[in-house]
Design a protein around this motif. Structure first.
Motif, PDB file in Angstrom:
ATOM      1  N   ARG A 126     -79.190 169.414   5.849  1.00 14.75           N
ATOM      2  CA  ARG A 126     -79.603 168.116   5.880  1.00 14.75           C
ATOM      3  C   ARG A 126     -78.824 167.346   6.878  1.00 14.75           C
ATOM      4  NH1 ARG A 126     -80.419 163.634   1.178  1.00 14.75           N
ATOM      5  NH2 ARG A 126     -81.615 165.579   0.219  1.00 14.75           N
ATOM      6  N   ILE A 127     -79.335 166.782   7.944  1.00 15.81           N
ATOM      7  CA  ILE A 127     -78.812 165.753   8.962  1.00 15.81           C
ATOM      8  C   ILE A 127     -79.175 164.375   8.397  1.00 15.81           C
ATOM      9  CG2 ILE A 127     -78.447 165.251  11.247  1.00 15.81           C
ATOM     10  CD1 ILE A 127     -77.452 167.794  10.722  1.00 15.81           C
ATOM     11  N   SER A 128     -78.450 163.547   7.880  1.00 13.48           N
ATOM     12  CA  SER A 128     -78.827 162.189   7.313  1.00 13.48           C
ATOM     13  C   SER A 128     -78.566 161.333   8.322  1.00 13.48           C
ATOM     14  CB  SER A 128     -77.919 161.819   6.138  1.00 13.48           C
ATOM     15  OG  SER A 128     -77.967 162.811   5.168  1.00 13.48           O
ATOM     16  N   PRO A 129     -79.569 160.173   8.551  1.00 12.50           N
ATOM     17  CA  PRO A 129     -79.405 159.294   9.757  1.00 12.50           C
ATOM     18  C   PRO A 129     -78.304 158.391   9.585  1.00 12.50           C
ATOM     19  CG  PRO A 129     -81.237 158.548   8.020  1.00 12.50           C
ATOM     20  CD  PRO A 129     -80.609 159.995   7.756  1.00 12.50           C
ATOM     21  N   TYR A 130     -77.803 158.120   8.169  1.00 15.70           N
ATOM     22  CA  TYR A 130     -76.661 157.184   8.136  1.00 15.70           C
ATOM     23  C   TYR A 130     -76.468 157.113   6.480  1.00 15.70           C
ATOM     24  CZ  TYR A 130     -80.893 154.199   7.499  1.00 15.70           C
ATOM     25  OH  TYR A 130     -82.151 153.723   7.294  1.00 15.70           O
ATOM     26  N   GLU A 131     -75.254 156.340   6.230  1.00 15.99           N
ATOM     27  CA  GLU A 131     -74.797 155.974   4.707  1.00 15.99           C
ATOM     28  C   GLU A 131     -74.354 154.732   4.804  1.00 15.99           C
ATOM     29  OE1 GLU A 131     -72.522 158.762   2.455  1.00 15.99           O
ATOM     30  OE2 GLU A 131     -73.098 160.603   3.774  1.00 15.99           O
ATOM     31  N   ALA A 132     -74.018 154.099   3.562  1.00 16.65           N
ATOM     32  CA  ALA A 132     -73.504 152.774   3.538  1.00 16.65           C
ATOM     33  C   ALA A 132     -72.329 152.354   4.148  1.00 16.65           C
ATOM     34  CB  ALA A 132     -73.658 152.464   1.919  1.00 16.65           C
ATOM     35  N   GLU A 133     -71.248 153.198   4.209  1.00 14.22           N
ATOM     36  CA  GLU A 133     -69.950 152.916   4.782  1.00 14.22           C
ATOM     37  C   GLU A 133     -70.095 152.821   6.253  1.00 14.22           C
ATOM     38  OE1 GLU A 133     -70.808 155.461   2.856  1.00 14.22           O
ATOM     39  OE2 GLU A 133     -69.647 155.350   0.888  1.00 14.22           O
ATOM     40  N   ALA A 134     -69.106 151.951   6.779  1.00 12.50           N
ATOM     41  CA  ALA A 134     -69.299 151.754   8.274  1.00 12.50           C
ATOM     42  C   ALA A 134     -69.065 152.944   8.976  1.00 12.50           C
ATOM     43  CB  ALA A 134     -68.285 150.597   8.621  1.00 12.50           C
ATOM     44  N   GLU A 135     -68.177 153.912   8.591  1.00 15.48           N
ATOM     45  CA  GLU A 135     -67.587 154.892   9.013  1.00 15.48           C
ATOM     46  C   GLU A 135     -68.756 156.147   8.861  1.00 15.48           C
ATOM     47  OE1 GLU A 135     -66.039 155.289   4.916  1.00 15.48           O
ATOM     48  OE2 GLU A 135     -66.247 153.783   6.482  1.00 15.48           O
ATOM     49  N   LYS A 136     -69.787 155.772   8.467  1.00 16.51           N
ATOM     50  CA  LYS A 136     -71.000 156.703   8.142  1.00 16.51           C
ATOM     51  C   LYS A 136     -72.301 156.012   8.889  1.00 16.51           C
ATOM     52  CE  LYS A 136     -69.214 159.147   4.339  1.00 16.51           C
ATOM     53  NZ  LYS A 136     -69.482 159.744   2.985  1.00 16.51           N
ATOM     54  N   ASP A 137     -72.048 155.265   9.704  1.00  9.07           N
ATOM     55  CA  ASP A 137     -73.234 154.426  10.106  1.00  9.07           C
ATOM     56  C   ASP A 137     -73.798 155.331  11.278  1.00  9.07           C
ATOM     57  OD1 ASP A 137     -74.855 152.444  11.051  1.00  9.07           O
ATOM     58  OD2 ASP A 137     -73.346 151.365  12.337  1.00  9.07           O
ATOM     59  N   VAL A 138     -74.814 154.812  11.882  1.00  8.71           N
ATOM     60  CA  VAL A 138     -75.542 155.794  13.034  1.00  8.71           C
ATOM     61  C   VAL A 138     -74.614 155.856  14.096  1.00  8.71           C
ATOM     62  CG1 VAL A 138     -78.078 154.933  12.517  1.00  8.71           C
ATOM     63  CG2 VAL A 138     -76.253 153.625  13.823  1.00  8.71           C
ATOM     64  N   PRO A 139     -74.790 156.646  15.049  1.00  2.00           N
ATOM     65  CA  PRO A 139     -73.786 156.960  16.078  1.00  2.00           C
ATOM     66  C   PRO A 139     -73.385 155.715  16.961  1.00  2.00           C
ATOM     67  CG  PRO A 139     -75.625 158.809  16.284  1.00  2.00           C
ATOM     68  CD  PRO A 139     -76.024 157.744  15.056  1.00  2.00           C
ATOM     69  N   GLY A 140     -72.258 155.569  17.257  1.00  2.00           N
ATOM     70  CA  GLY A 140     -71.526 154.700  17.843  1.00  2.00           C
ATOM     71  C   GLY A 140     -72.434 154.028  19.198  1.00  2.00           C
ATOM     72  N   TRP A 141     -72.965 155.137  19.831  1.00  2.00           N
ATOM     73  CA  TRP A 141     -73.499 154.951  20.989  1.00  2.00           C
ATOM     74  C   TRP A 141     -74.829 154.347  20.988  1.00  2.00           C
ATOM     75  CZ3 TRP A 141     -78.382 157.390  21.355  1.00  2.00           C
ATOM     76  CH2 TRP A 141     -78.221 158.558  20.563  1.00  2.00           C
ATOM     77  N   TYR A 142     -75.737 154.638  19.559  1.00  2.00           N
ATOM     78  CA  TYR A 142     -76.943 154.060  19.210  1.00  2.00           C
ATOM     79  C   TYR A 142     -76.695 152.683  18.628  1.00  2.00           C
ATOM     80  CZ  TYR A 142     -81.439 153.715  17.296  1.00  2.00           C
ATOM     81  OH  TYR A 142     -82.805 152.993  17.302  1.00  2.00           O
ATOM     82  N   ARG A 143     -75.574 152.494  17.890  1.00  2.00           N
ATOM     83  CA  ARG A 143     -75.388 151.008  17.586  1.00  2.00           C
ATOM     84  C   ARG A 143     -75.143 150.037  18.613  1.00  2.00           C
ATOM     85  NH1 ARG A 143     -77.156 148.850  13.991  1.00  2.00           N
ATOM     86  NH2 ARG A 143     -76.562 150.103  12.058  1.00  2.00           N
ATOM     87  N   GLU A 144     -74.561 150.651  19.761  1.00  2.00           N
ATOM     88  CA  GLU A 144     -74.224 149.928  20.754  1.00  2.00           C
ATOM     89  C   GLU A 144     -75.468 149.340  21.484  1.00  2.00           C
ATOM     90  OE1 GLU A 144     -71.750 149.711  25.098  1.00  2.00           O
ATOM     91  OE2 GLU A 144     -71.348 151.319  23.343  1.00  2.00           O
ATOM     92  N   MET A 145     -76.505 150.524  21.523  1.00  2.00           N
ATOM     93  CA  MET A 145     -77.821 150.276  22.123  1.00  2.00           C
ATOM     94  C   MET A 145     -78.702 149.466  21.626  1.00  2.00           C
ATOM     95  SD  MET A 145     -80.575 153.232  22.790  1.00  2.00           S
ATOM     96  CE  MET A 145     -79.454 154.301  23.628  1.00  2.00           C
ATOM     97  N   VAL A 146     -78.918 149.372  20.175  1.00  2.00           N
ATOM     98  CA  VAL A 146     -79.736 148.370  19.119  1.00  2.00           C
ATOM     99  C   VAL A 146     -78.956 147.109  18.853  1.00  2.00           C
ATOM    100  CG1 VAL A 146     -81.081 150.620  18.754  1.00  2.00           C
ATOM    101  CG2 VAL A 146     -79.263 149.781  16.975  1.00  2.00           C
ATOM    102  N   GLY A 147     -77.676 147.192  18.839  1.00  2.00           N
ATOM    103  CA  GLY A 147     -76.976 145.844  18.648  1.00  2.00           C
ATOM    104  C   GLY A 147     -76.674 146.117  17.251  1.00  2.00           C
TER     105      GLY A 147
END
Length: 493
Positions: A126-147
């Motif tokens: 399974r490739i999960s999109p994300y979890e609750a912890e900050a270190e398990k967020d969406v990819p950094g480049w995507y977070r930077e893209m969407v804010g």
């Protein structure tokens, strides 16, 4: 005189026929059933974030979502205090598979597939999109893209799945995954996962139809060979203020891909991620969600074509130490899984309490398929290029069919020659209960005359190596089951 000669000739021929009949005995074999726990492909417990031979999680906790970690392996495949398995299940978050935009960490998956094969397992992924912890967020480049993360008003959502960039990039990652690994022989299955913490689907019924369909079709359009398993319910917990009653899965599929019954759903399997939840009497998964929603989702008959896989709610040790489940409660939980035709179970690589091991072993003997050969017949004498007439009566004592297209085959062997004859049996249709397969096979023209051992097995359609252990006594070191001797004579016609 001619008449007398004719009757004399007929009498001699008749005598020869009778002698042949007497010599050619129909051999009837009734193998002895065994009660051993069988480690067979695609069924039973899975390891979780681990492979066969690795140390288990300590205590009641477990890890998931992080990059795959490899323990030092000493060559011993034994799982201490845990059943042997044929499936290694890993959940990895999106950020670790795509650390840079459209730059994929394929070596991580390649190594996992190779290691699983070396440990006698296939990989469930399974490739999960994300979890609750900050270190398990969406990819950094995507977070930077969407804010920064915005409050969506929906529990367990970190990003807006209606944003077209989410479909483009998360969906694009799934597309790339499928194009690289679909049909890989060591890939057991892939979870359909695209929203909510751990990819468990929280709030998926709130998605617009175009977004929901686009995300699901990223899997459907790119995994056409590898089994996909879908979570038909709305995740692991109820939405705030919303009665959890499932979403009719027919709404997910365009172009008539599903008729609402689960029987024409691209042979998707399904999964539940909190099997055994009885923590609260006023509301829990086992009595207030799963029984009803399995039916409402349209998936109640999906087990006939694709596997059902369940995941423990917590761990066995948390059941024992925190929930203080009794043996009767554990037995009830196991029985519900059998009712839903479970094939595999993720117990999170947490130790099975010693007192519950008999219950677990009994459950394993019913989980998935379990083939017992009840009776097998064949002629003691055949001729080169002649017919070999076999009859067989089997029983599948499990709760599901097998989902791998293996073959029921015979091996005829002596010191001079070995021949494998594959039958036409479609074992994908060997559902729970009795199965009869009778067939005429043919002895090859170049078969030397002599006495041979006749053996049977369920084999790979490619290598013809035995793949499935049967619940009968007498297996030899090659994985074949001897039925007796057979004599091959010349064809004098």
């Amino acid at each position: 005189m001619k008449t007398i000669f004719f009757y004399l000739l007929c009498g001699l021929l008749g005598q020869t026929f009778l002698m042949a009949q007497e010599n050619n005995v129909i051999m009837k074999v009734k193998p002895k059933e065994i009660n051993d726990v069988l480690t067979n492909p695609g069924i039973g417990f899975t390891t979780f974030q681990r492979f066969n031979g690795d140390d288990l999680n300590e205590g009641i906790r477990w890890t998931e979502g992080l990059p795959i970690v490899y323990q030092n392996f000493d060559g011993d495949l034994t799982n201490k205090n845990y059943p042997q398995t044929t499936i290694a299940y890993f959940r990895v978050n999106w950020r670790f598979l795509e650390p840079e935009c459209q730059q994929y960490n394929w070596p991580m998956i390649d190594k996992a597939l190779k290691t699983a094969a070396e440990r006698g397992q296939t990989l469930m992924l399974r490739i999960s999109p994300y979890e609750a912890e900050a270190e398990k967020d969406v990819p950094g480049w995507y977070r930077e893209m969407v804010g920064p993360e915005k409050q969506q008003g929906i529990a367990k959502w970190r990003v807006d799945p209606e944003d077209p960039r989410y479909i483009k990039y998360f969906g694009g990652m799934i597309k790339a995954l499928g194009q690289r690994y679909d049909g890989h022989p060591d890939l057991e299955s892939v979870d359909v996962s695209f929203i909510g913490y751990w990819g468990e689907g929280e709030g998926s019924h709130l998605l617009s139809d175009p977004s929901r369909l686009a995300l699901i079709n990223a899997y459907l359009d790119n995994f056409k060979k590898t089994t996909l398993t879908f979570q038909p319910l709305n995740g692991d917990a109820p939405d705030p203020g919303v009665l959890v009653n499932g979403t009719n899965i027919a709404a997910y599929w365009p172009d008539g891909r599903n008729n609402g019954t689960g029987t024409q759903m691209r042979n998707l399997g399904w999964r539940l991620d909190c099997h055994g939840d009885l923590r609260r009497s006023e509301w829990n998964h086992m009595t207030d969600v799963y029984p009803e929603d399995i039916i409402k989702s349209g998936m109640s008959e999906a087990w006939r074509k694709a596997p059902v896989t369940l995941e423990i709610c917590g761990t066995f040790l948390s059941w024992l130490q925190k929930q203080k489940y009794s043996e009767e409660t554990v037995e009830y939980i196991f029985e519900q899984g059998l009712k839903w035709h479970v094939s595999s179970f993720n117990a999170k690589s947490s130790a099975v309490p010693k007192e519950w091991r008999p219950l677990v072993d009994n459950w394993l003997n019913k989980m998935g398929y379990r083939f017992v050969l009840r009776r097998f017949t064949y002629p003691s004498v055949v001729t080169v290029q002649g017919q070999l007439r076999i009859t067989s009566w089997w029983e599948n004592k499990g709760v599901a069919p097998i989902y791998k297209d293996y073959k029921f085959a015979l091996r005829i062997k002596n010191t001079e020659k070995t021949v494998i004859l594959s039958t036409s049996a479609n074992i994908l249709n060997w559902f729970p209960g009795d199965i009869v397969h009778d067939e005429n096979l043919y002895i090859p023209h170049d078969m030397p005359v002599g006495t041979y051992e006749l053996e049977i097995a369920i084999v790979s359609p490619v290598s013809y190596e035995p793949k499935v252990k049967l619940a009968i006594d007498g297996v030899n070191e090659d994985g074949w089951y001897p039925m007796g001797k057979i004599e091959i004579k010349e064809n004098k016609q």
